[in-house]
Design a protein around this motif. Structure first.
Motif, PDB file in Angstrom:
ATOM      1  N   ARG A   1      62.202  36.975  59.748  1.00  0.00           N
ATOM      2  CA  ARG A   1      61.104  36.675  58.828  1.00  0.00           C
ATOM      3  C   ARG A   1      61.490  37.156  57.437  1.00  0.00           C
TER       4      ARG A   1
ATOM      5  N   GLU B   1      55.924  28.924  59.206  1.00  0.00           N
ATOM      6  CA  GLU B   1      54.990  28.960  60.329  1.00  0.00           C
ATOM      7  C   GLU B   1      53.627  29.391  59.809  1.00  0.00           C
TER       8      GLU B   1
ATOM      9  N   ARG C   1      51.999  32.962  59.621  1.00  0.00           N
ATOM     10  CA  ARG C   1      53.026  33.933  60.016  1.00  0.00           C
ATOM     11  C   ARG C   1      54.054  34.162  58.919  1.00  0.00           C
TER      12      ARG C   1
END
Length: 231
Positions: A42, A75, A78
């Protein structure tokens, strides 16, 4: 992520006085290709923006560019992640490689060819193998095929394949045994180079076709095993 951001701050000088999304995307693309941000990572807007000293809008535009290149995925609720390829993605990458790389060799015309950069990539791979640095061998392999494509003298083809090779690196970073994956292609790259040095582009194309077929089978085999075993 803290260690990655510390290293990323070293790239801040590359942005110069005018920070643009294109420059930021170039830096992040290189870092992703080098495995600095592995697949599935991420990417923190605050952390990366702070490390590079760029605005949130500039960073988001860079993320958008890299998402378009299939290196990142957004996403909902997210955030933004480095893309994890599917087996189907890997197969499609190799279809594209076969279409483009073989066409480049087929269309080279009459020898002699400008092979200095191709020779340098072969030497780079052999040197990395001597140092037992198999990730660097993988990088040299990408350099070899990038320089092969560059023989076409087409900026558009170079741009297309830059994205394709960057995607391919995402698959390489998931493989747990780069030695076994990359070692066979040291010899094959040299054989392709030697065929072109002799001016035999037809032999080079045949070698390249076999290379890509075998490489696809090998990469898919190890990639599927690795992805299937992931938690």
């Amino acid at each position: 992520m803290a260690e990655q951001l510390t290293g990323l701050a070293d790239d801040r000088a590359l942005l110069g006085r005018t920070s643009t999304a294109e420059r930021v995307s170039d830096i992040l693309r290189s870092r992703i290709a080098d495995g600095y941000f592995p697949p599935g990572t991420r990417l923190s807007e605050d952390g990366i923006g702070g490390a590079l000293g760029v605005s949130r809008n500039t960073l988001r535009e860079a993320f958008r560019l890299l998402t378009h290149e299939r290196l990142l995925v957004h996403e909902l609720n997210r955030g933004v992640f480095v893309r994890v390829l599917t087996v189907e993605d890997v197969e499609d990458i190799y279809r594209t490689r076969a279409l483009v790389e073989c066409a480049v060799v087929r269309g080279l015309g009459d020898p002699p060819y400008a092979l200095e950069s191709l020779s340098a990539a072969v030497a780079e791979g052999q040197s990395a193998a001597t140092e037992d640095d198999w990730k660097a061998v993988g990088t040299a392999n990408i350099h070899f095929h990038r320089e092969l494509v560059a023989l076409a003298g087409s900026e558009r083809t170079d741009e297309l394949m830059r994205s394709v090779f960057a995607e391919l690196r995402l698959a390489f970073h998931v493989v747990d045994d780069p030695h076994a994956l990359h070692e066979p292609y040291l010899t094959r790259n040299r054989e392709i180079l030697e065929s072109l040095q002799r001016g035999d582009r037809r032999a080079a194309e045949r070698l390249l076709e076999t290379y890509l077929t075998d490489s696809l089978e090998r990469v898919v085999e190890v990639y599927r095993r690795r992805v299937d075993s992931a938690p």
